[in-house]
Design an enzyme around this catalytic site. Structure first.
Site, PDB file in Angstrom:
ATOM      1  N   CYS A 173     -17.724  24.185   1.413  1.00  0.00           N
ATOM      2  CA  CYS A 173     -18.407  25.023   0.421  1.00  0.00           C
ATOM      3  C   CYS A 173     -19.799  24.532   0.039  1.00  0.00           C
ATOM      4  CB  CYS A 173     -17.550  25.146  -0.837  1.00  0.00           C
ATOM      5  SG  CYS A 173     -17.372  23.595  -1.754  1.00  0.00           S
ATOM      6  N   LYS A 184      14.880  -0.840  15.611  1.00  0.00           N
ATOM      7  CA  LYS A 184      14.524  -1.225  14.238  1.00  0.00           C
ATOM      8  C   LYS A 184      13.959   0.035  13.597  1.00  0.00           C
ATOM      9  CE  LYS A 184      11.828  -4.595  11.563  1.00  0.00           C
ATOM     10  NZ  LYS A 184      11.043  -3.631  10.758  1.00  0.00           N
ATOM     11  N   CYS A 217     -19.655  19.172   0.470  1.00  0.00           N
ATOM     12  CA  CYS A 217     -18.356  19.554   1.042  1.00  0.00           C
ATOM     13  C   CYS A 217     -18.575  20.405   2.288  1.00  0.00           C
ATOM     14  CB  CYS A 217     -17.552  20.330   0.004  1.00  0.00           C
ATOM     15  SG  CYS A 217     -16.044  21.087   0.662  1.00  0.00           S
ATOM     16  N   SER A 251      14.403 -10.786   5.063  1.00  0.00           N
ATOM     17  CA  SER A 251      13.704 -10.050   6.114  1.00  0.00           C
ATOM     18  C   SER A 251      13.896 -10.794   7.433  1.00  0.00           C
ATOM     19  CB  SER A 251      12.217  -9.922   5.768  1.00  0.00           C
ATOM     20  OG  SER A 251      11.648 -11.195   5.581  1.00  0.00           O
ATOM     21  N   LEU A 252      13.377 -10.238   8.514  1.00  0.00           N
ATOM     22  CA  LEU A 252      13.572 -10.839   9.834  1.00  0.00           C
ATOM     23  C   LEU A 252      12.297 -11.501  10.331  1.00  0.00           C
ATOM     24  CD1 LEU A 252      15.571  -8.015  11.684  1.00  0.00           C
ATOM     25  CD2 LEU A 252      16.477 -10.084  10.631  1.00  0.00           C
ATOM     26  N   CYS A 294     -13.460  26.037  -4.083  1.00  0.00           N
ATOM     27  CA  CYS A 294     -13.718  25.701  -2.686  1.00  0.00           C
ATOM     28  C   CYS A 294     -12.763  26.499  -1.788  1.00  0.00           C
ATOM     29  CB  CYS A 294     -13.520  24.204  -2.471  1.00  0.00           C
ATOM     30  SG  CYS A 294     -13.687  23.679  -0.757  1.00  0.00           S
ATOM     31  N   ARG A 333      17.380  -1.861  -0.839  1.00  0.00           N
ATOM     32  CA  ARG A 333      17.083  -3.273  -0.621  1.00  0.00           C
ATOM     33  C   ARG A 333      16.209  -3.829  -1.730  1.00  0.00           C
ATOM     34  NH1 ARG A 333      12.904  -6.135   1.627  1.00  0.00           N
ATOM     35  NH2 ARG A 333      13.433  -8.003   2.810  1.00  0.00           N
TER      36      ARG A 333
END
Length: 658
Positions: free
Chosen positions: A388, A104, A385, A80-81, A410, A125
């Protein structure tokens, strides 16, 4: 010191779980901002204490691979960087050298190998040491050349990505019970790593080359020469600009000004030395190459006041929190809302109405909450909810808490049912997006599935609606009329019965010889006899057709349809045999092609090895994979692709026993 170690371990555990979700499951349980903050805190603790604990992500590259794709060890570790958010640090790092600055891209890194001008291998990768072979999937990338002029051995790296536009379109078409993706990166990762390359092909993935790893009998002095040469071979390459100490800061500013217009997701920039000989002389650290560095955008954060949390019911039953706050200017736009994703994040931020919060745009695009400065935690969670009024339930799956509506009827879920019905693998009615369906449902035109075939009763109102006109309506009506003639398996899938996806709908239709009356009346024991149908799924299936309301709605729907019950008996060469297919294939385009061929000859194909399995098909017959081990334990023969092909071509079943 014990307290410091405990704090470090706590941060490692949090980062580890986030990495598992991100790399292995394609999920995002925390923002990049949060991850980077915790990661940087861990780095600082390691510096101060001089201790690095086992498993620290500061020493890891990527994460463990958990998919069923074949694996391959990379010739050399993919690192990785290192990263910075400071323009001055970037300038100091470059020194008096010439560099190449590029996007990137935020997707999935892929290694491609070409030989004799042809693409012969594509590997992800993975964890940096071991990747997944996705060659058939890579061949479906919309801009990737399958053949190039250069005939030597070529290895390149690049990023597989999905554009914002394609993300919005594709994500809107994904069945909700399969799970919507949060961002293009997750959708891309899930698409590239599919076992079925047909799914990958439908996702419009693009590949942008960013590194030439090796090219036999050809050499270059600079990266910019390499990138120009790759473009000449037909590859799309990342946008790059040459920089030096005099212009690097203004070039970073130029990239930043283009973020909002960039059609491809990016989470920063990459700076590398242009001179390849100098780059090679620098070597690497245990985790990072020394010839390149990532630049992450310094997120613009603004303080504001949280005024409300809206709880929105989704089509899957999830009730999602949306933060509403005093408007602030971020990256040139006014922002007043941000998704909080789930209950775990609400609790982690200790949100409360009136709290002072900090907000930012992830990758300068998506509004997020980065911190809660007052942390009152006074937020009242919904008890019912919002769609409903059914009492909600809280689920905790893999450490992530969510609020859910358990009501199968619902109204929010009704949109899900209607959207699934018109999808490509169901009734395939073009011209009816989810947004359009919601508008029609809100207007009262769509209350149940049969109502799609009566939309012409509302023609006058629809043609006057925003985004519609005579032409749009006529095209929609043609698609609706074309859908009236339907195969049983497509209608069965379109009903949205829990657990009955495309594959299971085909299996049930086949078992019932495409007779719709039998499909409706098949019993639970008969369903369980079908390979791939379990007891829970069978129970849900039978319950669906036993429900009086469902039967009444289905009767009204069938009155509008012409169900094509034509059925051809299949060959019997592989009758009573069950196969499992794993690994990559050479003779067949993908596993689905071989599966269809086996099924056409009376055989069955299962996804996992069990006592019912007759043969495991794997070109790597000596592999120590989980499926090979399981087959060995159960005494199941492992055959290669050549064997099953010869058996089918010669119609000689005895070849399987050799």
């Amino acid at each position: 010191m014990a307290d410091v170690k405990a704090l470090m371990q706590e941060k490692i555990n949090v980062l580890d779980e986030a990495s598992k979700a991100y790399y292995a499951r394609g999920e995002e349980i925390m923002s990049n901002f949060e991850y980077d903050k915790i990661y940087d805190e861990l780095v600082e603790l390691e510096k101060q204490s001089g201790i690095i604990l086992a498993g620290s992500p500061t020493q890891q590259v990527g994460y463990e691979i958990l998919s069923e794709l074949p694996k391959e060890v990379h010739p050399s570790r993919m690192l990785s960087l290192d990263k910075t958010k400071s323009r001055d640090e970037l300038k100091e790092w470059l020194g008096d050298h010439q560099g190449i600055l590029s996007w990137k891209l935020d997707g999935l890194t892929i290694v491609l190998t070409y030989d004799d001008g042809k693409l012969i291998k594509a590997v992800t990768r993975g964890n940096g040491d071991v990747g997944e072979v996705i060659t058939p999937n890579a061949k479906t990338f919309v801009n990737l050349p399958h053949q190039i002029a250069y005939k030597g051995n070529l290895v390149i790296r690049g990023e597989a990505v999905i554009s914002y536009a394609d993300f919005e379109k594709i994500n809107s078409e994904i069945e909700e019970n399969a799970g919507r993706y949060k961002n293009p990166r997750n959708l891309c990762a899930g698409s590239v790593r599919q076992l079925n390359s047909e799914i990958t092909a439908s996702r419009r993935i693009r590949f942008f080359a960013f590194t030439l790893v090796s090219a036999s009998d050809i050499s270059f002095k600079t990266r910019s020469e390499q990138m120009k040469w790759l473009a000449e071979q037909g590859f799309d390459t990342v946008t790059e600009r040459l920089v030096n100490a005099d212009n690097i800061v203004e070039t970073v500013d130029l990239f930043e000004s283009e973020v909002q217009e960039n059609p491809i997701p990016s989470d920063g920039l990459v700076l590398a030395f242009d001179d390849l000989e100098y780059s090679a002389s620098l070597g690497t650290t245990a985790k990072f190459p020394r010839d390149s560095i990532a630049f992450k955008w310094q997120d613009q954060t603004e303080k504001t006041v949280l005024r409300e949390i809206e709880w929105n019911a989704s089509r899957t039953g999830l009730i999602n929190p949306i933060a509403v706050f005093d408007p602030v200017e971020l990256e040139g736009t006014t922002v007043s809302r941000a998704s909080v994703h789930n209950l775990s994040i609400v609790e982690e931020l200790a949100l409360g109405i009136g709290d002072t919060i900090e907000v930012y745009k992830a990758n300068m695009i998506i509004p997020q909450i980065s911190a809660n400065l007052t942390r009152s935690a006074n937020l009242e969670l919904p008890r019912t909810c919002p769609a409903c009024d059914t009492p909600v339930i809280i689920k905790n799956e893999q450490g992530v808490k969510t609020i859910n509506c358990p009501n199968p009827k619902c109204p929010a879920k009704r949109i899900k049912s209607l959207t699934l019905f018109v999808s490509r693998d169901a009734m395939n009615i073009d011209g009816l997006s989810e947004a359009t369906i919601e508008k029609f449902a809100d207007a009262g035109y769509l209350k149940e599935l049969a109502d799609f075939y009566h939309l012409d009763n509302h023609r006058d109102e629809i043609v006057k609606a925003d985004g519609f006109g005579e032409k749009s309506f006529n095209n929609m009506q043609k698609a609706i009329d074309a859908s009236r003639n339907v195969k049983p398996e497509k209608l069965l899938y379109a009903l949205g019965i829990p657990g009955i996806g495309v594959a299971n709908a085909k299996l049930i239709s086949k078992a019932c010889k495409a007779e719709w009356s039998k499909i409706e009346s098949i019993t639970k024991p008969e369903l369980i006899e079908i390979d791939g149908i379990g007891e829970v799924m069978a129970e849900a299936y039978v319950s669906f057709f036993a429900d009086e309301e469902n039967r009444a709605k289905l009767a009204r729907l069938k009155a509008e349809l012409d169900i094509d019950e034509s059925f051809e008996e299949e060959g019997a060469l592989l009758k009573d045999l069950t196969f499992v297919i794993t690994g990559s294939l050479n003779h067949y385009a993908n596993r689905d092609e071989l599966k269809a061929l086996i099924e056409s000859l009376g055989g069955k194909v299962s996804g996992s090895v069990s006592a019912k399995t007759s043969y495991l098909i794997n070109n790597d017959t000596t592999s120590t994979s989980g499926k090979n081990k399981k087959a060995k334990e159960l005494g199941i023969t492992v055959i290669d692709e050549e064997t099953i092909k010869n058996c089918i071509d010669s119609e000689d079943l005895s070849l399987l026993a050799e």
